[in-house]
Design a protein around this motif. Sequence first.
Motif, PDB file in Angstrom:
ATOM      1  N   MET A   1       0.832  -1.210   0.000  1.00 22.22           N
ATOM      2  CA  MET A   1       0.000   0.000   0.000  1.00 22.22           C
ATOM      3  C   MET A   1       0.862   1.254   0.000  1.00 22.22           C
ATOM      4  SD  MET A   1      -2.596   1.466   2.976  1.00 22.22           S
ATOM      5  CE  MET A   1      -1.203   1.735   4.078  1.00 22.22           C
ATOM      6  N   ASP A   2       0.553   2.189  -0.864  1.00 24.90           N
ATOM      7  CA  ASP A   2       1.203   3.490  -0.839  1.00 24.90           C
ATOM      8  C   ASP A   2       0.451   4.349   0.170  1.00 24.90           C
ATOM      9  OD1 ASP A   2       2.716   5.564  -3.290  1.00 24.90           O
ATOM     10  OD2 ASP A   2       1.896   6.230  -1.369  1.00 24.90           O
ATOM     11  N   ARG A   3       1.069   4.596   1.310  1.00 26.32           N
ATOM     12  CA  ARG A   3       0.355   5.300   2.394  1.00 26.32           C
ATOM     13  C   ARG A   3      -0.005   6.720   2.005  1.00 26.32           C
ATOM     14  NH1 ARG A   3       3.747   4.509   7.768  1.00 26.32           N
ATOM     15  NH2 ARG A   3       2.076   5.840   8.583  1.00 26.32           N
ATOM     16  N   LEU A   4       0.848   7.393   1.238  1.00 25.22           N
ATOM     17  CA  LEU A   4       0.534   8.764   0.844  1.00 25.22           C
ATOM     18  C   LEU A   4      -0.673   8.807  -0.077  1.00 25.22           C
ATOM     19  CD1 LEU A   4       4.104  10.245   0.248  1.00 25.22           C
ATOM     20  CD2 LEU A   4       2.611  10.564   2.225  1.00 25.22           C
ATOM     21  N   ASP A   5      -0.718   7.872  -1.030  1.00 25.00           N
ATOM     22  CA  ASP A   5      -1.881   7.816  -1.911  1.00 25.00           C
ATOM     23  C   ASP A   5      -3.135   7.482  -1.126  1.00 25.00           C
ATOM     24  OD1 ASP A   5      -0.168   6.393  -4.830  1.00 25.00           O
ATOM     25  OD2 ASP A   5      -0.425   8.472  -4.127  1.00 25.00           O
ATOM     26  N   ALA A   6      -3.009   6.591  -0.149  1.00 29.07           N
ATOM     27  CA  ALA A   6      -4.161   6.223   0.671  1.00 29.07           C
ATOM     28  C   ALA A   6      -4.634   7.402   1.508  1.00 29.07           C
ATOM     29  CB  ALA A   6      -3.801   5.037   1.569  1.00 29.07           C
ATOM     30  N   ARG A   8      -4.218  10.590   0.762  1.00 31.12           N
ATOM     31  CA  ARG A   8      -4.836  11.553  -0.157  1.00 31.12           C
ATOM     32  C   ARG A   8      -6.244  11.107  -0.549  1.00 31.12           C
ATOM     33  NH1 ARG A   8       0.637  12.232  -2.090  1.00 31.12           N
ATOM     34  NH2 ARG A   8       1.258  14.418  -1.795  1.00 31.12           N
ATOM     35  N   ALA A   9      -6.410   9.810  -0.746  1.00 28.07           N
ATOM     36  CA  ALA A   9      -7.737   9.304  -1.083  1.00 28.07           C
ATOM     37  C   ALA A   9      -8.709   9.549   0.062  1.00 28.07           C
ATOM     38  CB  ALA A   9      -7.659   7.806  -1.406  1.00 28.07           C
ATOM     39  N   PHE A  10      -8.291   9.262   1.285  1.00 32.23           N
ATOM     40  CA  PHE A  10      -9.152   9.465   2.455  1.00 32.23           C
ATOM     41  C   PHE A  10      -9.513  10.942   2.613  1.00 32.23           C
ATOM     42  CE2 PHE A  10      -8.970  10.720   7.010  1.00 32.23           C
ATOM     43  CZ  PHE A  10     -10.215  10.230   7.395  1.00 32.23           C
ATOM     44  N   ILE A  11      -8.525  11.829   2.495  1.00 29.92           N
ATOM     45  CA  ILE A  11      -8.771  13.271   2.662  1.00 29.92           C
ATOM     46  C   ILE A  11      -9.704  13.781   1.568  1.00 29.92           C
ATOM     47  CG2 ILE A  11      -7.656  15.541   2.528  1.00 29.92           C
ATOM     48  CD1 ILE A  11      -5.238  14.178   3.958  1.00 29.92           C
ATOM     49  N   SER A  12      -9.535  13.280   0.360  1.00 30.25           N
ATOM     50  CA  SER A  12     -10.407  13.708  -0.741  1.00 30.25           C
ATOM     51  C   SER A  12     -11.837  13.230  -0.529  1.00 30.25           C
ATOM     52  CB  SER A  12      -9.873  13.161  -2.077  1.00 30.25           C
ATOM     53  OG  SER A  12      -8.623  13.736  -2.386  1.00 30.25           O
ATOM     54  N   VAL A  13     -11.997  12.021  -0.019  1.00 37.49           N
ATOM     55  CA  VAL A  13     -13.343  11.520   0.264  1.00 37.49           C
ATOM     56  C   VAL A  13     -14.027  12.396   1.298  1.00 37.49           C
ATOM     57  CG1 VAL A  13     -14.649   9.609   1.280  1.00 37.49           C
ATOM     58  CG2 VAL A  13     -12.863   9.135  -0.401  1.00 37.49           C
ATOM     59  N   VAL A  14     -13.294  12.780   2.333  1.00 34.61           N
ATOM     60  CA  VAL A  14     -13.867  13.624   3.375  1.00 34.61           C
ATOM     61  C   VAL A  14     -14.246  14.995   2.820  1.00 34.61           C
ATOM     62  CG1 VAL A  14     -13.422  14.786   5.578  1.00 34.61           C
ATOM     63  CG2 VAL A  14     -12.654  12.431   5.223  1.00 34.61           C
ATOM     64  N   LEU A  32     -10.961   2.090  -6.820  1.00 35.24           N
ATOM     65  CA  LEU A  32      -9.591   2.245  -6.330  1.00 35.24           C
ATOM     66  C   LEU A  32      -9.560   3.160  -5.110  1.00 35.24           C
ATOM     67  CD1 LEU A  32      -6.618   1.608  -6.622  1.00 35.24           C
ATOM     68  CD2 LEU A  32      -6.421   3.472  -8.287  1.00 35.24           C
ATOM     69  N   VAL A  33     -10.351   4.232  -5.121  1.00 37.00           N
ATOM     70  CA  VAL A  33     -10.430   5.115  -3.953  1.00 37.00           C
ATOM     71  C   VAL A  33     -10.915   4.333  -2.741  1.00 37.00           C
ATOM     72  CG1 VAL A  33     -11.588   7.129  -2.960  1.00 37.00           C
ATOM     73  CG2 VAL A  33     -10.788   7.192  -5.325  1.00 37.00           C
ATOM     74  N   SER A  34     -11.952   3.531  -2.923  1.00 40.18           N
ATOM     75  CA  SER A  34     -12.487   2.729  -1.820  1.00 40.18           C
ATOM     76  C   SER A  34     -11.441   1.739  -1.314  1.00 40.18           C
ATOM     77  CB  SER A  34     -13.738   1.982  -2.291  1.00 40.18           C
ATOM     78  OG  SER A  34     -14.263   1.201  -1.242  1.00 40.18           O
ATOM     79  N   LYS A  35     -10.679   1.164  -2.253  1.00 39.48           N
ATOM     80  CA  LYS A  35      -9.628   0.223  -1.868  1.00 39.48           C
ATOM     81  C   LYS A  35      -8.551   0.912  -1.035  1.00 39.48           C
ATOM     82  CE  LYS A  35      -6.139  -2.862  -3.885  1.00 39.48           C
ATOM     83  NZ  LYS A  35      -5.566  -3.387  -5.164  1.00 39.48           N
ATOM     84  N   TYR A  36      -8.143   2.116  -1.450  1.00 36.51           N
ATOM     85  CA  TYR A  36      -7.129   2.861  -0.710  1.00 36.51           C
ATOM     86  C   TYR A  36      -7.597   3.146   0.713  1.00 36.51           C
ATOM     87  CZ  TYR A  36      -3.806   3.905  -4.481  1.00 36.51           C
ATOM     88  OH  TYR A  36      -2.844   3.831  -5.466  1.00 36.51           O
ATOM     89  N   VAL A  37      -8.841   3.615   0.856  1.00 34.64           N
ATOM     90  CA  VAL A  37      -9.350   3.936   2.191  1.00 34.64           C
ATOM     91  C   VAL A  37      -9.425   2.686   3.054  1.00 34.64           C
ATOM     92  CG1 VAL A  37     -11.330   4.821   3.476  1.00 34.64           C
ATOM     93  CG2 VAL A  37     -10.596   5.961   1.376  1.00 34.64           C
TER      94      VAL A  37
END
Length: 307
Positions: A1-6, A8-14, A32-37
Amino acid sequence: MDRLDAMRAFISVVSEGSFTRAAERLEMSPQLVSKYVAQLENHLGVRLLNRTTRKLHLTEAGRRYHPRAQQLLVDLDDVEQQLGDLQTQARGLLRISAPVSFATRHLAPLLGDFQRDHPGVDIDLQLNDRKVDIVEEGFDIALRIGHLKSSSLIAKRVAPVRLVLCASPAYLARHGTPRRLEDLEPHRYLRYSYMEQEAGESIFRWLPGRGQHPSGDLVSSDLVSNNGDVLVEAAVAGAGLVLQPTFISGAAIKAGKLQVILPEYEPKPMSLYVVYAHRQLLASKVRCFVDFMEGYFGDPPFWDKFD
């Protein structure tokens, strides 16, 4: 898992309020966004979001994690910006509050030099000797002079500010030059109405115009003003003694138009500070201006080079 991408995905969802809009913003699929979160939640061992068919809700862990993760990403982006060409591309309107006399005498060259280095920054300079509420009144930065007390604001010292008591040679020739603190009593004093009492107890309490003199006599000032330039010019014209910063009086002292009195009782120096709100997301225009001011006026400042 790329933690930075994850992250960013979480922050964007919020911020977007949905996985679909976050995916559009990040230019990736909602899956993919859901997978990252989900990977981020598994990594942390806590649930960050409660998902329903209609809305997303931050859990308690999510509320704690979100601002810190956001700040980490901002800091990382800021470091990368400083290392690249974007460091010189601060942009936007910078609103500054500054003391009247200091700004009119010394700030214009600094602002010109700053804007030559940062042409993308527009400046709105407002002059006021009162202490503005930079958050409530919408300022990015305030320049302040004094002995700053603790507060929620961030303050960076820019330069020392000396206060000297002086008068014109013509005034001293007529009324005598004080040699001791007690000699100040009969003199005319030109008082600055915003002067802080902590500027110097040893000399301050002996100056006329502050109520009751240590001798017990009641005294009054011949001139009170909220502008130091007016008082210095009045002193040059022979109106009395004046206690003012050297960034105002220094040129007249150097030219022989004013003479320093009782230098051994010179008050403890104050300081010029650049002050800004304690914000997690510090704009580049603010950071660049704060850094630019450091050392700009010299050490000691050029206005003190009259001794």
